[in-house]
Design a protein around this motif. Structure first.
Motif, PDB file in Angstrom:
ATOM      1  N   SER A  75      28.874  41.744  37.354  1.00 47.49           N
ATOM      2  CA  SER A  75      30.302  41.935  36.799  1.00 47.49           C
ATOM      3  C   SER A  75      30.865  43.093  37.609  1.00 47.49           C
ATOM      4  O   SER A  75      30.131  44.104  37.964  1.00 47.49           O
ATOM      5  N   GLU A  76      32.029  42.897  38.044  1.00 46.81           N
ATOM      6  CA  GLU A  76      32.698  43.749  39.124  1.00 46.81           C
ATOM      7  C   GLU A  76      34.105  43.830  38.614  1.00 46.81           C
ATOM      8  O   GLU A  76      34.800  42.810  38.372  1.00 46.81           O
ATOM      9  N   LYS A  77      34.580  44.979  38.800  1.00 43.01           N
ATOM     10  CA  LYS A  77      36.074  45.297  38.543  1.00 43.01           C
ATOM     11  C   LYS A  77      36.764  44.919  39.892  1.00 43.01           C
ATOM     12  O   LYS A  77      36.735  45.375  40.808  1.00 43.01           O
ATOM     13  N   ALA A  78      37.593  43.824  39.906  1.00 40.74           N
ATOM     14  CA  ALA A  78      38.350  43.233  41.023  1.00 40.74           C
ATOM     15  C   ALA A  78      39.792  43.504  41.017  1.00 40.74           C
ATOM     16  O   ALA A  78      40.253  43.662  42.094  1.00 40.74           O
ATOM     17  N   HIS A  79      40.271  43.507  40.043  1.00 41.31           N
ATOM     18  CA  HIS A  79      41.855  43.796  39.909  1.00 41.31           C
ATOM     19  C   HIS A  79      42.107  44.822  38.835  1.00 41.31           C
ATOM     20  O   HIS A  79      41.817  44.514  37.613  1.00 41.31           O
ATOM     21  N   ASP A  80      42.759  45.877  38.897  1.00 43.90           N
ATOM     22  CA  ASP A  80      42.967  47.043  38.201  1.00 43.90           C
ATOM     23  C   ASP A  80      43.565  46.530  37.052  1.00 43.90           C
ATOM     24  O   ASP A  80      43.355  47.038  35.594  1.00 43.90           O
ATOM     25  N   LEU A  81      44.690  45.911  37.118  1.00 42.99           N
ATOM     26  CA  LEU A  81      45.429  45.450  35.976  1.00 42.99           C
ATOM     27  C   LEU A  81      45.309  44.131  35.158  1.00 42.99           C
ATOM     28  O   LEU A  81      46.009  43.625  34.491  1.00 42.99           O
ATOM     29  N   GLY A  82      44.280  43.448  35.676  1.00 41.57           N
ATOM     30  CA  GLY A  82      43.734  42.211  35.040  1.00 41.57           C
ATOM     31  C   GLY A  82      43.724  41.114  35.869  1.00 41.57           C
ATOM     32  O   GLY A  82      44.736  40.974  37.148  1.00 41.57           O
ATOM     33  N   ILE A  83      42.746  40.202  35.943  1.00 45.01           N
ATOM     34  CA  ILE A  83      42.708  38.778  36.756  1.00 45.01           C
ATOM     35  C   ILE A  83      43.732  37.969  35.946  1.00 45.01           C
ATOM     36  O   ILE A  83      43.770  37.830  34.857  1.00 45.01           O
ATOM     37  N   THR A  84      44.240  36.928  36.735  1.00 42.31           N
ATOM     38  CA  THR A  84      44.947  35.827  36.337  1.00 42.31           C
ATOM     39  C   THR A  84      44.379  34.504  36.752  1.00 42.31           C
ATOM     40  O   THR A  84      44.619  33.350  36.038  1.00 42.31           O
ATOM     41  N   CYS A  85      43.683  34.553  37.828  1.00 45.73           N
ATOM     42  CA  CYS A  85      43.249  33.110  38.412  1.00 45.73           C
ATOM     43  C   CYS A  85      42.014  33.302  38.984  1.00 45.73           C
ATOM     44  O   CYS A  85      42.102  34.567  39.985  1.00 45.73           O
ATOM     45  N   CYS A  86      41.399  32.511  39.474  1.00 43.83           N
ATOM     46  CA  CYS A  86      40.361  32.532  40.737  1.00 43.83           C
ATOM     47  C   CYS A  86      39.909  31.122  41.207  1.00 43.83           C
ATOM     48  O   CYS A  86      40.062  30.094  40.164  1.00 43.83           O
ATOM     49  N   SER A  87      39.584  31.064  42.380  1.00 43.49           N
ATOM     50  CA  SER A  87      39.490  29.632  42.873  1.00 43.49           C
ATOM     51  C   SER A  87      38.328  29.548  44.065  1.00 43.49           C
ATOM     52  O   SER A  87      38.543  30.663  45.004  1.00 43.49           O
ATOM     53  N   PHE A  88      37.246  28.833  44.018  1.00 44.41           N
ATOM     54  CA  PHE A  88      36.271  28.578  45.196  1.00 44.41           C
ATOM     55  C   PHE A  88      36.912  27.736  46.174  1.00 44.41           C
ATOM     56  O   PHE A  88      37.516  26.643  45.790  1.00 44.41           O
ATOM     57  N   SER A  89      36.777  27.870  47.450  1.00 42.36           N
ATOM     58  CA  SER A  89      36.975  26.985  48.382  1.00 42.36           C
ATOM     59  C   SER A  89      35.807  25.938  48.429  1.00 42.36           C
ATOM     60  O   SER A  89      34.368  26.152  48.211  1.00 42.36           O
ATOM     61  N   SER A  90      36.012  24.935  48.864  1.00 45.59           N
ATOM     62  CA  SER A  90      35.142  23.748  48.665  1.00 45.59           C
ATOM     63  C   SER A  90      34.016  23.782  49.835  1.00 45.59           C
ATOM     64  O   SER A  90      33.052  22.993  50.251  1.00 45.59           O
ATOM     65  N   GLN A  91      34.850  24.505  50.872  1.00 50.44           N
ATOM     66  CA  GLN A  91      33.918  24.531  52.293  1.00 50.44           C
ATOM     67  C   GLN A  91      33.073  25.728  52.435  1.00 50.44           C
ATOM     68  O   GLN A  91      33.602  26.858  52.282  1.00 50.44           O
TER      69      GLN A  91
END
Length: 475
Positions: A175-191
């Protein structure tokens, strides 16, 4: 090029999510409904809209086969529907009954993950409809979820800004702090990213309320275990970014923002390919079709726009041969990998990545370091790498000699179109400086000292000089 080919305006409230299968487009809304459209003519299907939820529908997604559609809602349920006839297959009640914000299928259709406002994440058996395992994050709502392409792990994002990585047994790996004000979305590349034997590496994008889009490398190795490594940040939006999605070939990333725009980013090197501004309110969702160059974007303006790309767009607009788009010294390790593949040097990607060769390191490579440090035994390969590096240096020299330094923005390193003077006395591209300030960077990009004022004054003299230079250098 990209062009708007259709607009859907059937929802009675904000569009919250859209998703593609090979044949259908699904959209959902705060109006409590899910609508289905045929990709052949974008006509709404006879059994649409789908109605069951008693409150706003936040997310919808198709199973990889396209046979099942999932939707989740403030009412605390995730509903599975038959995409063939719209019949309800099952209703999954979130443990604790909290509003469900996000759902997604695993690549093999075996599992469905659902994340809720109380921080709970449930992993359901998508065949038996039984709860497999459940976990949670502290003091945050779960608002984003994505499975890796191999299905071995999935990532959740929280309103507190944390990216959390889980394995297929619901064990928290990281678990890691990624965005200071909150995450809204995430997406993996299929490649998958290139790697050595026994190594799996995937590119992950996350976006948040801090107006940023970040790219990460998610890597699993038999020896080292798991690693989540920050790679780079994509710029362009001047307000919170609410959605991001990779194209099916991994060459583009779309993002939607509170600034009402959709930006299409090229991947490797990162650059802005297109900015779409047809929505009149916040852009809440974006999704690429799985097999064709179609993009759907949804908004609080209650519409869904369908965009079509020309086939040459990604390769031309994201060309490695356009130094104005991205200076070689600023390349990430992944950019170098893309460059190697473009030069026909795919076999060297693993060696360069293992030695953390980024743009600066690339330009300082010599025949001695290639043979001694990187241990590239083939004389022919070493010669080809050196020739390609010399071509890069020549292009950089041509660029720096061709455009006067005062015409290049210190932030973007691109030719300025709308130069302004900041209170530190330096000139910048207006959008770049406004974005810099908006991200709470109240310091000078050049001196790192506090800015006496946030007033930006148009530099009309410099703009006239740039225009004159452009006129004399037109082909």
């Amino acid at each position: 090029m990209v062009r708007l080919i259709h607009t859907l305006a059937d929802h009675g409230d904000d569009v919250s999510c859209c998703a593609f299968s090979a044949a259908l487009l699904a959209t959902c809304s705060l109006d409590k409904t899910i609508r289905l459209y045929s990709l052949s003519d974008f006509a709404e299907l006879p059994y649409s809209p789908l109605k069951f939820h008693t409150y706003a529908v936040h997310c919808c997604c198709f199973s990889p086969s396209g046979h099942v559609l999932a939707s989740c809602s403030t009412d605390g349920t995730t509903v599975l529907w038959s995409s063939h006839n719209g019949h309800t297959l099952t209703v999954l009640e979130q443990p604790g009954g909290s509003p469900v914000r996000v759902c997604c299928f695993s690549p093999d259709s075996a599992y469905l993950a659902s994340g809720a406002a109380d921080g709970s994440v449930a992993l359901w058996n998508a065949q038996t409809y039984k709860l497999y395992r459940c976990g949670s994050v502290k003091d945050s709502s779960l608002v984003a979820c994505a499975f890796s392409p191999d299905g071995g792990l999935f990532v959740t994002g929280s309103s507190g800004g944390d990216l959390t990585v889980w394995d297929d047994r619901m064990r928290c790996l990281h678990s890691e702090k990624a965005h200071d004000l909150g995450i809204t979305c995430c997406s993996f590349s299929s490649q998958p990213l290139s790697g050595g034997e026994g190594l799996q590496s995937y590119q992950l994008a996350s976006c948040g309320q801090d107006c940023e889009i970040k790219l990460w490398a998610v890597t699993i190795t038999r020896v080292l275990g798991f690693e989540l490594k920050y790679k780079s940040t994509l710029s362009g939006h001047c307000a919170p970014v609410l959605a991001c999605a990779f194209s099916h070939d991994g060459k583009m990333l779309a993002s939607g923002s509170v600034d009402k725009s959709v930006i299409i980013h090229g991947i490797g090197p990162q650059s802005v390919l297109h900015t779409l501004t047809q929505h009149t309110r916040y852009v809440t969702t974006c999704a690429f079709a799985p097999n064709t160059l179609l993009l759907a974007t949804g908004s609080m303006d209650k519409t869904v726009n369908i965009w079509q790309f020309d086939l040459e767009t990604p390769s031309q607009a994201g060309s490695m041969n356009d130094p104005l788009k991205h200076f070689t010294e600023e390349w990430s390790e992944e950019d170098v990998s893309v460059w190697l593949r473009a030069q026909g040097l795919e076999d060297l990607v693993g060696i360069f990545r293992a030695n953390n060769i980024d743009g600066k390191e690339l330009l300082h490579l010599t025949k001695e370091s290639l043979a001694g440090d990187l241990k590239i035994e083939s004389l022919g390969l070493r010669s080809k790498v050196l020739r390609s590096i010399e071509e890069l240096r020549a292009k950089m020299d041509s660029l720096s000699s061709g455009i006067p330094d005062e015409f290049i923005c210190p932030i973007t390193r691109e030719l300025m179109k709308d130069p302004i003077i900041a209170s530190d006395g330096y000139s910048y591209e207006r959008e770049a400086m406004e974005s810099w300030i908006h991200k709470k960077k109240r310091t000078s990009p050049m001196t790192n000292l506090a800015l006496p004022s946030l007033v930006l004054t148009p530099n009309r003299t410099l703009k006239m000089a740039i225009n004159r230079w452009l006129e004399t250098h037109e082909k």
